[in-house]
Motif scaffolding. Structure first.
Motif, mmCIF file in Angstrom:
data_model
loop_
_atom_site.group_PDB
_atom_site.id
_atom_site.type_symbol
_atom_site.label_atom_id
_atom_site.label_comp_id
_atom_site.label_asym_id
_atom_site.label_seq_id
_atom_site.Cartn_x
_atom_site.Cartn_y
_atom_site.Cartn_z
ATOM 1 N N MET A 1 0.858 -1.172 0.000
ATOM 2 C CA MET A 1 0.000 0.000 0.000
ATOM 3 C C MET A 1 0.902 1.232 0.000
ATOM 4 S SD MET A 1 -3.330 0.787 0.125
ATOM 5 C CE MET A 1 -4.042 -0.741 0.666
ATOM 6 N N ILE A 2 0.687 2.122 -0.949
ATOM 7 C CA ILE A 2 1.461 3.358 -1.058
ATOM 8 C C ILE A 2 0.681 4.483 -0.392
ATOM 9 C CG2 ILE A 2 2.539 5.011 -2.634
ATOM 10 C CD1 ILE A 2 3.776 2.218 -2.771
ATOM 11 N N ARG A 3 1.361 5.228 0.468
ATOM 12 C CA ARG A 3 0.760 6.392 1.127
ATOM 13 C C ARG A 3 1.161 7.637 0.345
ATOM 14 N NH1 ARG A 3 3.824 6.019 6.279
ATOM 15 N NH2 ARG A 3 2.863 8.030 6.695
ATOM 16 N N VAL A 4 0.164 8.429 -0.046
ATOM 17 C CA VAL A 4 0.403 9.657 -0.798
ATOM 18 C C VAL A 4 -0.179 10.820 -0.013
ATOM 19 C CG1 VAL A 4 0.003 10.892 -2.965
ATOM 20 C CG2 VAL A 4 0.282 8.402 -2.991
ATOM 21 N N VAL A 5 0.643 11.832 0.230
ATOM 22 C CA VAL A 5 0.206 13.038 0.924
ATOM 23 C C VAL A 5 -0.007 14.127 -0.122
ATOM 24 C CG1 VAL A 5 0.837 14.809 2.602
ATOM 25 C CG2 VAL A 5 1.400 12.414 3.040
ATOM 26 N N LEU A 6 -1.201 14.727 -0.089
ATOM 27 C CA LEU A 6 -1.572 15.748 -1.070
ATOM 28 C C LEU A 6 -1.597 17.136 -0.434
ATOM 29 C CD1 LEU A 6 -4.577 13.893 -2.724
ATOM 30 C CD2 LEU A 6 -2.298 14.221 -3.692
ATOM 31 N N PRO A 7 -1.256 18.175 -1.228
ATOM 32 C CA PRO A 7 -1.373 19.544 -0.710
ATOM 33 C C PRO A 7 -2.837 19.962 -0.609
ATOM 34 C CG PRO A 7 -0.710 19.590 -3.010
ATOM 35 C CD PRO A 7 -0.737 18.138 -2.591
ATOM 36 N N ALA A 8 -3.080 21.000 0.157
ATOM 37 C CA ALA A 8 -4.450 21.447 0.454
ATOM 38 C C ALA A 8 -5.276 21.703 -0.796
ATOM 39 C CB ALA A 8 -4.412 22.690 1.327
ATOM 40 N N HIS A 9 -4.716 22.359 -1.805
ATOM 41 C CA HIS A 9 -5.528 22.691 -2.985
ATOM 42 C C HIS A 9 -5.968 21.444 -3.748
ATOM 43 C CE1 HIS A 9 -1.475 22.520 -4.732
ATOM 44 N NE2 HIS A 9 -2.034 22.437 -5.923
ATOM 45 N N LEU A 10 -5.144 20.402 -3.765
ATOM 46 C CA LEU A 10 -5.553 19.165 -4.437
ATOM 47 C C LEU A 10 -6.532 18.364 -3.582
ATOM 48 C CD1 LEU A 10 -2.226 18.023 -6.129
ATOM 49 C CD2 LEU A 10 -4.138 19.326 -7.118
ATOM 50 N N ARG A 11 -6.410 18.466 -2.258
ATOM 51 C CA ARG A 11 -7.401 17.822 -1.377
ATOM 52 C C ARG A 11 -8.760 18.475 -1.575
ATOM 53 N NH1 ARG A 11 -3.298 18.514 2.600
ATOM 54 N NH2 ARG A 11 -4.611 19.986 3.745
ATOM 55 N N THR A 12 -8.785 19.793 -1.663
ATOM 56 C CA THR A 12 -10.047 20.510 -1.862
ATOM 57 C C THR A 12 -10.678 20.108 -3.192
ATOM 58 O OG1 THR A 12 -9.284 22.377 -0.548
ATOM 59 C CG2 THR A 12 -11.095 22.799 -2.076
ATOM 60 N N VAL A 20 -3.749 9.666 1.326
ATOM 61 C CA VAL A 20 -4.543 8.595 0.715
ATOM 62 C C VAL A 20 -3.650 7.365 0.572
ATOM 63 C CG1 VAL A 20 -6.083 10.175 -0.495
ATOM 64 C CG2 VAL A 20 -4.057 9.368 -1.655
ATOM 65 N N GLN A 21 -4.273 6.212 0.580
ATOM 66 C CA GLN A 21 -3.548 4.964 0.389
ATOM 67 C C GLN A 21 -3.974 4.350 -0.933
ATOM 68 O OE1 GLN A 21 -3.943 2.442 3.816
ATOM 69 N NE2 GLN A 21 -2.898 3.906 5.138
ATOM 70 N N LEU A 22 -2.981 3.930 -1.705
ATOM 71 C CA LEU A 22 -3.240 3.416 -3.044
ATOM 72 C C LEU A 22 -2.591 2.058 -3.236
ATOM 73 C CD1 LEU A 22 -2.322 6.645 -5.035
ATOM 74 C CD2 LEU A 22 -4.630 5.842 -4.511
ATOM 75 N N GLU A 23 -3.290 1.189 -3.925
ATOM 76 C CA GLU A 23 -2.713 -0.076 -4.382
ATOM 77 C C GLU A 23 -2.039 0.202 -5.718
ATOM 78 O OE1 GLU A 23 -2.467 -3.111 -3.124
ATOM 79 O OE2 GLU A 23 -3.586 -2.650 -1.303
ATOM 80 N N VAL A 24 -0.780 -0.146 -5.817
ATOM 81 C CA VAL A 24 -0.024 0.058 -7.050
ATOM 82 C C VAL A 24 0.528 -1.296 -7.465
ATOM 83 C CG1 VAL A 24 1.953 1.225 -8.095
ATOM 84 C CG2 VAL A 24 0.547 2.428 -6.418
ATOM 85 N N PRO A 25 0.201 -1.738 -8.677
ATOM 86 C CA PRO A 25 0.682 -3.054 -9.111
ATOM 87 C C PRO A 25 2.186 -3.044 -9.382
ATOM 88 C CG PRO A 25 -0.442 -1.952 -10.913
ATOM 89 C CD PRO A 25 -0.594 -1.078 -9.700
ATOM 90 N N ALA A 36 -2.385 5.632 -10.500
ATOM 91 C CA ALA A 36 -3.358 5.133 -9.521
ATOM 92 C C ALA A 36 -4.100 6.281 -8.849
ATOM 93 C CB ALA A 36 -2.654 4.268 -8.473
ATOM 94 N N LEU A 37 -3.389 7.371 -8.544
ATOM 95 C CA LEU A 37 -4.018 8.535 -7.927
ATOM 96 C C LEU A 37 -5.055 9.149 -8.862
ATOM 97 C CD1 LEU A 37 -3.954 10.449 -5.446
ATOM 98 C CD2 LEU A 37 -2.262 11.811 -6.714
ATOM 99 N N GLU A 38 -4.705 9.302 -10.131
ATOM 100 C CA GLU A 38 -5.635 9.879 -11.106
ATOM 101 C C GLU A 38 -6.802 8.943 -11.411
ATOM 102 O OE1 GLU A 38 -2.974 10.824 -14.292
ATOM 103 O OE2 GLU A 38 -2.429 12.766 -13.425
ATOM 104 N N ALA A 39 -6.583 7.639 -11.303
ATOM 105 C CA ALA A 39 -7.678 6.685 -11.513
ATOM 106 C C ALA A 39 -8.705 6.802 -10.386
ATOM 107 C CB ALA A 39 -7.135 5.264 -11.599
ATOM 108 N N ARG A 40 -8.223 6.966 -9.150
ATOM 109 C CA ARG A 40 -9.138 7.092 -8.017
ATOM 110 C C ARG A 40 -9.787 8.471 -7.973
ATOM 111 N NH1 ARG A 40 -7.575 5.847 -1.981
ATOM 112 N NH2 ARG A 40 -7.635 3.713 -2.714
ATOM 113 N N TYR A 41 -9.040 9.497 -8.330
ATOM 114 C CA TYR A 41 -9.528 10.885 -8.291
ATOM 115 C C TYR A 41 -9.366 11.502 -9.685
ATOM 116 C CZ TYR A 41 -9.017 10.066 -3.295
ATOM 117 O OH TYR A 41 -9.114 9.544 -2.029
ATOM 118 N N PRO A 42 -10.268 11.176 -10.612
ATOM 119 C CA PRO A 42 -10.123 11.651 -11.998
ATOM 120 C C PRO A 42 -10.075 13.170 -12.130
ATOM 121 C CG PRO A 42 -12.062 10.222 -11.763
ATOM 122 C CD PRO A 42 -11.429 10.341 -10.421
ATOM 123 N N MET A 43 -10.644 13.885 -11.148
ATOM 124 C CA MET A 43 -10.605 15.339 -11.217
ATOM 125 C C MET A 43 -9.187 15.887 -11.066
ATOM 126 S SD MET A 43 -11.426 14.018 -8.157
ATOM 127 C CE MET A 43 -13.172 13.825 -8.156
#
Length: 98
Positions: A1-12, A20-25, A36-43
């Motif tokens: 499980m990969i842990r990704v920390v996002l800045p405030a503007h991307l969290r908003t 966020v935690q992501l499964e990365v093959p 993986a981040l863009e797949a979960r959060y397409p915006m």
């Protein structure tokens, strides 16, 4: 499980938590983590990387294990501590101004 920390503007924008935690093959790389981040959060598509070239945007930086990974090859494996979840992969909005 990969842990990704996002800045405030991307969290908003995404509605995601600070971390966020992501499964990365396979062996995680910057490119795979961002896919993986863009797949979960397409915006987030187009905010971190240019959608055509898939290159990091100029005012976005990547850090892990107290190292700036921003200029590393996006297909280079991430440090083992990131791969095993001990350390997060940080997406940081660079500061600019004068």
């Amino acid at each position: 499980m990969i842990r990704v920390v996002l800045p405030a503007h991307l969290r908003t924008l995404s509605g995601a938590d600070r971390e966020v935690q992501l499964e990365v093959p396979g062996e995680p790389t910057q490119a795979l983590v961002l896919d993986a981040l863009e797949a979960r959060y397409p915006m987030l598509r187009g905010t971190i990387r240019d959608p055509k070239t898939r290159r990091r945007r100029a005012f976005v930086r990547f850090f892990a294990c107290q190292q700036d990974l921003s200029h590393d090859d996006p297909d280079k494996p991430l440090p083992g501590e990131v791969a095993d979840g001990a350390e997060p992969f940080l997406v940081v909005g660079a500061m600019a101004g004068g």
